[in-house]
Design a protein around this motif. Structure first.
Motif, PDB file in Angstrom:
ATOM      1  N   LYS A 109      11.182 154.035  69.130  1.00  0.00           N
ATOM      2  CA  LYS A 109      11.068 153.801  70.569  1.00  0.00           C
ATOM      3  C   LYS A 109      10.168 152.600  70.841  1.00  0.00           C
ATOM      4  O   LYS A 109       9.350 152.208  70.009  1.00  0.00           O
ATOM      5  N   ASP A 132       4.158 151.966  76.133  1.00  0.00           N
ATOM      6  CA  ASP A 132       3.666 152.853  77.192  1.00  0.00           C
ATOM      7  C   ASP A 132       2.238 153.294  76.868  1.00  0.00           C
ATOM      8  O   ASP A 132       1.925 154.487  76.743  1.00  0.00           O
ATOM      9  N   GLU A 188       3.486 148.869  86.675  1.00  0.00           N
ATOM     10  CA  GLU A 188       4.801 149.286  87.170  1.00  0.00           C
ATOM     11  C   GLU A 188       5.916 148.646  86.349  1.00  0.00           C
ATOM     12  O   GLU A 188       6.885 149.307  85.962  1.00  0.00           O
ATOM     13  N   ASP A 192       6.198 150.317  82.870  1.00  0.00           N
ATOM     14  CA  ASP A 192       6.838 151.634  82.894  1.00  0.00           C
ATOM     15  C   ASP A 192       8.346 151.517  83.082  1.00  0.00           C
ATOM     16  O   ASP A 192       9.128 152.231  82.441  1.00  0.00           O
ATOM     17  N   GLU A 193       8.761 150.605  83.957  1.00  0.00           N
ATOM     18  CA  GLU A 193      10.196 150.392  84.170  1.00  0.00           C
ATOM     19  C   GLU A 193      10.861 149.847  82.910  1.00  0.00           C
ATOM     20  O   GLU A 193      11.962 150.273  82.532  1.00  0.00           O
ATOM     21  N   VAL A 227       9.843 150.131  79.748  1.00  0.00           N
ATOM     22  CA  VAL A 227       9.863 151.150  78.694  1.00  0.00           C
ATOM     23  C   VAL A 227      11.002 152.130  78.935  1.00  0.00           C
ATOM     24  O   VAL A 227      11.754 152.482  78.008  1.00  0.00           O
ATOM     25  N   ASP A 228      11.162 152.575  80.167  1.00  0.00           N
ATOM     26  CA  ASP A 228      12.232 153.525  80.477  1.00  0.00           C
ATOM     27  C   ASP A 228      13.602 152.917  80.222  1.00  0.00           C
ATOM     28  O   ASP A 228      14.492 153.557  79.635  1.00  0.00           O
ATOM     29  N   GLU A 229      13.792 151.668  80.656  1.00  0.00           N
ATOM     30  CA  GLU A 229      15.095 151.026  80.497  1.00  0.00           C
ATOM     31  C   GLU A 229      15.411 150.767  79.029  1.00  0.00           C
ATOM     32  O   GLU A 229      16.548 150.984  78.596  1.00  0.00           O
ATOM     33  N   ASN A 240      14.136 152.352  76.303  1.00  0.00           N
ATOM     34  CA  ASN A 240      14.307 153.584  75.541  1.00  0.00           C
ATOM     35  C   ASN A 240      15.629 154.278  75.869  1.00  0.00           C
ATOM     36  O   ASN A 240      16.180 155.016  75.024  1.00  0.00           O
ATOM     37  N   ALA A 241      16.163 154.038  77.060  1.00  0.00           N
ATOM     38  CA  ALA A 241      17.486 154.571  77.396  1.00  0.00           C
ATOM     39  C   ALA A 241      18.589 153.890  76.576  1.00  0.00           C
ATOM     40  O   ALA A 241      19.667 154.471  76.393  1.00  0.00           O
ATOM     41  N   ARG A 288      19.039 158.022  70.481  1.00  0.00           N
ATOM     42  CA  ARG A 288      18.266 159.228  70.769  1.00  0.00           C
ATOM     43  C   ARG A 288      18.083 160.062  69.500  1.00  0.00           C
ATOM     44  O   ARG A 288      18.904 160.057  68.632  1.00  0.00           O
TER      45      ARG A 288
END
Length: 412
Positions: A207, A211, A397, A400-401, A403-405, A407-408, A412
């Motif tokens: 990952k 973060d 901000e 965080d955005e 990292v989320d994008e 890792n998606a 998985r």
């Protein structure tokens, strides 16, 4: 100087054999490597008159190199030899495009004494097999126009980013263009440098490992560089030309550009390189950049494959590695290169010594795992660009955005 590759003026190529085996080769970054491959190919074809080397259109960058060969693999039009970024090798191995070199190595008597030390070979080792031979190795460094720095009242090279930004402000106040940080270089390499400087890997447990405080600090550093240095939104290639023209005070990029600046430098100003700045001192680590020669031929012809191997072996030999050192700023990955260089080569070329001094800091240049690795690179690129153009000002901000994008997109 000890015997080295012949120059264009000194070499008369032998006429190609009537039935020469022709191999196709592709590499990236023509402005950096055209002189290197011209020198290597002359010497190779003189030593191997039965092999003709034809070069494909140069890849624009390492992402283009990977994207192009993935498309060519579908169409069945891959080159026989492709020089690919160290962090992009794995996807070619996973797709079955890169061919293992172990059978060829096994047929080479005394290969282990030819300067290919284990640490460099391990950069191209996957599941126990070797899929590439290292061609060039780099680290990020600082390039400085000392005349411009002194003109702004700065007598010493800044060693930390705080000192760099202070120098930027002094130079900007003096009416000078202060800095370019090569944020858009392949593979998010410079952002990875900011993470490794803190001793933190970019990828952990599959990952994106940003973060955390280190990830926030890396983005805040980029934000400060862009904002406080009033950095222009130009490409790294244009910035390197501006630096060589004496129009830019500081340039932070790959050591690969050292010879380019030497060749292109306009005016009588003092050009020096120095270690890459740290956040609070010397970086704890830095990503290993560069590329490796990989056999990507789809041919079953043993003669053609043997010819491709001969070129890979020659290009990465001590002789080839010495040409890399002479024509770029890369560190020769083959130990025998030093025996072919002048005894005082680095004394006469101190700007090329900076990267050698940083070798103990070499760490992994991460490839993002899975089929979306190139898409992940683009997401991080776009996030940095948003900082540069002023669309992103809240680094927490943005982190965080991002990292989320990212890792998606990762497995998985």
């Amino acid at each position: 100087m000890k015997r080295l590759l012949s120059t264009a003026a000194a070499v008369t190529l032998l006429a190609p054999a009537a039935h020469a085996t022709e191999i196709e080769v592709a590499y990236a970054y023509s402005s950096l490597f055209d002189p290197t491959f011209a020198q290597i190919t002359q010497a190779f074809e003189q030593a191997h008159p039965d092999i003709k080397v034809t070069f494909r259109a140069t890849y624009e960058n390492y992402e283009d190199a990977t994207n192009t060969i993935l498309r060519e693999a579908v169409a069945g039009t891959v080159p026989d030899v492709s020089f690919q970024a160290l962090n992009r090798q794995q996807i070619l191995v996973e797709r079955g495009i890169a061919q293992p070199l172990d059978p060829f190595i096994a047929g080479e008597e005394g290969f282990e004494t030819e300067g290919y030390h284990k640490a460099m070979l391990d950069l191209s080792r996957f599941d126990g097999a070797i899929y590439g031979l290292p061609f060039s190795v780099s680290t990020p460094i600082g390039f400085y126009n000392m005349d411009m720095l002194r003109g702004a009242g700065i007598d010493t090279v800044p060693a930390t980013w705080d000192a760099v930004i202070a120098a930027c402000k002094a130079m900007t106040a003096n009416g000078q263009e202060a800095l370019y940080w090569h944020w858009d270089i392949s593979g998010n390499w410079m952002l990875q440098a900011e993470m490794w400087s803190q001793g933190v890997p970019m990828i952990k447990d599959g990952k994106l490992n940003m973060d955390n405080d280190a990830g926030l600090k890396a983005l805040e550093t980029a934000h400060a560089i862009f904002r406080d240095c009033e950095m222009k939104n130009t490409g790294g290639g244009d910035a390197s030309k501006a630096f060589a023209a004496g129009e830019l005070g500081m340039f932070f990029s790959s050591t690969a550009y050292v010879s380019f600046v030497d060749r292109s430098k306009l005016g009588d100003w003092e050009f020096v390189t120095a270690p890459y700045p740290g956040l609070d001192g010397t970086p704890q680590a830095l990503p290993a950049g560069g590329n490796a020669a990989m056999m990507t031929s789809a041919s079953d012809d043993p003669e053609l494959r043997a010819a491709a191997w001969d070129f890979i072996k020659f290009a990465t030999s001590g002789e080839g590695a010495a040409a890399v050192a002479l024509t770029t700023g890369y560190v020769p990955p083959n130990q025998k290169a030093n025996a072919l260089l002048m005894d005082d080569f680095y004394a006469q070329n101190p700007n090329k010594m900076t990267a050698v001094d940083q070798l103990p800091l070499l760490s992994e240049w991460f490839a993002y795992p899975g089929d979306n690795g190139l898409a992940v690179t683009q997401v991080i690129h776009d996030s940095l660009e948003a900082i540069l153009v002023g669309d992103a000002t809240d680094m927490e901000e943005l982190r965080d955005e991002m990292v989320d994008e990212v890792n998606a997109l990762l497995p998985r």
